[in-house]
Design a protein around this motif. Sequence first.
Motif, PDB file in Angstrom:
ATOM      1  N   THR A 100      40.117  49.411  49.822  1.00  0.00           N
ATOM      2  CA  THR A 100      39.610  49.597  48.605  1.00  0.00           C
ATOM      3  C   THR A 100      40.488  49.426  47.388  1.00  0.00           C
ATOM      4  N   LEU A 130      38.394  40.982  41.623  1.00  0.00           N
ATOM      5  CA  LEU A 130      37.893  42.431  41.732  1.00  0.00           C
ATOM      6  C   LEU A 130      37.194  42.553  40.542  1.00  0.00           C
ATOM      7  N   ARG A 136      36.696  48.591  37.706  1.00  0.00           N
ATOM      8  CA  ARG A 136      35.593  48.587  39.065  1.00  0.00           C
ATOM      9  C   ARG A 136      36.194  49.244  40.148  1.00  0.00           C
ATOM     10  N   LYS A 138      36.089  48.046  44.447  1.00  0.00           N
ATOM     11  CA  LYS A 138      35.715  46.999  45.127  1.00  0.00           C
ATOM     12  C   LYS A 138      36.277  47.127  46.493  1.00  0.00           C
TER      13      LYS A 138
END
Length: 165
Positions: A100, A130, A136, A138
């Motif tokens: 992640t 990303l 974000r 992701k």
Amino acid sequence: MKKINALSAALVSAAVAASALVTAVPANAAASDNSAGVSIPPNVVVDDGFDPNGEVVVVGDDPGTLSGDCKDRAFAVVAVMSESLNGCSVIGWNASAQATYKWYKHQGNANPCIWGKSFNSKHAPTWTALDCGTGRTKNVPWGNVAGTKKMKGLTGAGWAGVQWQ
């Protein structure tokens, strides 16, 4: 001349003793264990950029032998593609493991587009988008690889300061 021969003999003797110590260590010890106490499972491929001495996180179907945390890193993104310094290291426990990435723009006059280092099914490093904008979270494909996270990014114009982990 006696002193030189005695010194040469002592150096040869020391070199032989040192080589005996080196050969006493298993050849795969460096790949599976290190001074930081990280043990890498035998089914995991070790990427050249893997840093076992920093923060290490295990992802995937982990039996709980290791855990960890990734601290925030700062990264300046400009109008030319640039790479960050290394982030934390990740050990993917199985082929379906994902790492992640979390990032956000904390300053600057432009919104960046960011890519995160990931790995394909052949354990080769790749870059996964990303997204662009202000931030974000992701997941990227990682698989059973021991590697170190890294980002790259750019802006259309101007610059952006990015925090990431």
